[in-house]
Design a protein around this motif. Structure first.
Motif, short mmCIF file in Angstrom:
data_model
loop_
_atom_site.label_atom_id
_atom_site.label_comp_id
_atom_site.label_asym_id
_atom_site.label_seq_id
_atom_site.Cartn_x
_atom_site.Cartn_y
_atom_site.Cartn_z
N GLY A 151 13.98 8.28 2.34
CA GLY A 151 14.61 9.52 2.79
C GLY A 151 16.12 9.47 2.72
N TYR A 152 16.71 8.41 3.25
CA TYR A 152 18.16 8.32 3.28
C TYR A 152 18.74 7.83 1.95
CZ TYR A 152 17.98 9.14 8.29
OH TYR A 152 17.78 9.71 9.52
N GLY A 153 17.95 7.06 1.20
CA GLY A 153 18.41 6.60 -0.10
C GLY A 153 18.40 7.69 -1.15
N ALA A 154 17.65 8.77 -0.90
CA ALA A 154 17.56 9.86 -1.87
C ALA A 154 18.93 10.49 -2.13
CB ALA A 154 16.58 10.92 -1.36
N ARG A 155 19.84 10.40 -1.15
CA ARG A 155 21.15 11.02 -1.33
C ARG A 155 21.91 10.40 -2.52
NH1 ARG A 155 23.95 9.78 4.27
NH2 ARG A 155 21.86 10.43 4.90
N LEU A 156 21.55 9.17 -2.90
CA LEU A 156 22.19 8.54 -4.05
C LEU A 156 21.84 9.28 -5.34
CD1 LEU A 156 21.55 4.78 -3.16
CD2 LEU A 156 23.63 6.10 -2.79
N LEU A 157 20.74 10.02 -5.32
CA LEU A 157 20.31 10.76 -6.50
C LEU A 157 20.79 12.20 -6.50
CD1 LEU A 157 16.59 9.54 -6.72
CD2 LEU A 157 18.52 8.78 -8.12
N GLN A 158 21.50 12.61 -5.44
CA GLN A 158 21.92 14.01 -5.34
C GLN A 158 22.77 14.48 -6.51
OE1 GLN A 158 23.55 14.20 -1.36
NE2 GLN A 158 21.63 14.98 -0.51
N LEU A 201 0.81 -1.21 0.00
CA LEU A 201 0.00 0.00 0.00
C LEU A 201 0.84 1.27 0.00
CD1 LEU A 201 -2.76 -1.02 2.58
CD2 LEU A 201 -3.04 -0.78 0.11
N ILE A 202 2.00 1.23 0.66
CA ILE A 202 2.77 2.45 0.89
C ILE A 202 3.67 2.82 -0.28
CG2 ILE A 202 4.89 1.52 1.93
CD1 ILE A 202 4.61 3.62 4.10
N MET A 203 3.95 1.88 -1.17
CA MET A 203 4.92 2.14 -2.23
C MET A 203 4.37 2.95 -3.40
SD MET A 203 7.16 -1.36 -2.46
CE MET A 203 8.09 -1.94 -1.03
N ALA A 204 3.07 3.13 -3.45
CA ALA A 204 2.49 3.93 -4.53
C ALA A 204 2.94 5.38 -4.41
CB ALA A 204 0.97 3.85 -4.49
N ILE A 205 3.11 6.05 -5.56
CA ILE A 205 3.49 7.46 -5.54
C ILE A 205 2.38 8.27 -4.89
CG2 ILE A 205 3.98 9.48 -6.95
CD1 ILE A 205 5.22 7.67 -9.01
N GLY A 206 2.73 9.01 -3.87
CA GLY A 206 1.74 9.80 -3.14
C GLY A 206 2.37 11.01 -2.50
N ALA A 207 1.54 11.77 -1.79
CA ALA A 207 2.00 13.03 -1.20
C ALA A 207 3.12 12.81 -0.19
CB ALA A 207 0.81 13.74 -0.56
N VAL A 267 8.89 13.19 1.43
CA VAL A 267 10.07 12.57 2.04
C VAL A 267 11.22 12.53 1.03
CG1 VAL A 267 11.04 10.44 3.00
CG2 VAL A 267 8.77 11.22 3.70
N LEU A 268 10.92 12.22 -0.23
CA LEU A 268 11.94 12.19 -1.26
C LEU A 268 12.58 13.56 -1.44
CD1 LEU A 268 13.45 10.81 -3.59
CD2 LEU A 268 11.51 11.38 -5.08
N ARG A 269 11.75 14.58 -1.49
CA ARG A 269 12.28 15.93 -1.69
C ARG A 269 13.15 16.36 -0.51
NH1 ARG A 269 11.76 21.49 -2.20
NH2 ARG A 269 11.85 22.16 -4.37
N PHE A 297 10.04 4.53 4.58
CA PHE A 297 10.35 5.94 4.69
C PHE A 297 11.83 6.18 4.93
CE2 PHE A 297 5.72 6.40 5.83
CZ PHE A 297 5.39 7.14 4.71
N ALA A 298 12.48 5.30 5.71
CA ALA A 298 13.92 5.42 5.94
C ALA A 298 14.69 5.19 4.63
CB ALA A 298 14.37 4.42 7.00
N GLY A 299 14.30 4.17 3.89
CA GLY A 299 14.97 3.90 2.62
C GLY A 299 14.78 5.03 1.63
#
Length: 209
Positions: free
Chosen positions: A166-173, A18-24, A29-31, A162-164
């Motif tokens: 939020g913290y995984g987003a740095r790989l896209l920096q 349920l949580i993996m769908a693109i949503g608000a 968190v990604l941003r 959410f941890a993955g």
């Protein structure tokens, strides 16, 4: 032990699906992860909020919400207003590239980040649908002694996601070192937010008929 593991992974798998769908929540968190702002507190807030709502659903809150349609309508309209505001703000960033920055000039306070996160969570009827109603119904079907294990599994999936994110987003920096990438992300944010707002308004209008 096998029965407990089964209940745990049932909750984990359903929550993850349920949580993996693109949503608000996910886009927010990604941003924030890309900007490196308040990731830890936001992960804790969103994960804890999901845990509380899932536990409430398993405990019977879903039946209460179903019996009070006026509350759902009020949440839908309030959520639509907030999502519209946030979506318009995203499109304004797209139209004004100078406002797009990964530096300190564009940072937001922890209080504002958590307030925005709370609005994405508690003003969004879709969150209640996923956590309180769907997860609550599935959890309530478990034997009474296994319901806490089901909730633990579901909450674990939420925290890990959410941890993955939020913290995984740095790989896209490195990609988002370019303003053009931020414009694409903000355009996606704007489209998703306004689409969600429209769906909430349509749902509220349908419920009022």
């Amino acid at each position: 032990m096998t029965v407990q593991l089964s209940a745990f992974f049932s909750g984990f798998a359903l929550s993850a699906a349920l949580i993996m769908a693109i949503g608000a929540q996910n886009l927010f968190v990604l941003r924030q992860g890309l900007r490196g702002e308040h990731v830890g507190p936001l992960v804790l807030f969103f994960g804890s909020s999901d845990a509380v709502l899932i536990a409430a659903g398993v405990g019977g809150m879903g039946a209460f919400l179903s019996a009070v349609p006026q509350l759902e309508i009020a949440l839908a309209l309030g959520g639509a207003a907030f999502l519209t505001w946030y979506g318009v703000a995203a499109f304004r960033r797209v139209a004004a590239p100078s406002a797009i920055t990964t530096g300190a000039a564009g940072t937001i306070s922890l209080g504002r980040a958590l307030t925005t996160g709370a609005a994405f969570t508690f003003l969004n009827p879709h969150v209640y649908l996923d956590t309180v109603l769907l997860m609550g119904t599935a959890g309530s079907a478990q034997p009474e002694g296994l319901r806490p294990v089901f909730v633990l599994g579901a909450a674990s999936a939420s925290f890990l996601w959410f941890a993955g994110l939020g913290y995984g987003a740095r790989l896209l920096q490195p990609v988002f070192a370019r303003p053009a990438a931020w414009r694409v992300l903000d355009a996606l944010v704007g489209i998703v937010m306004l689409s969600l707002a429209a769906s909430l308004v349509l749902g509220a209008v349908s419920a009022m008929r």
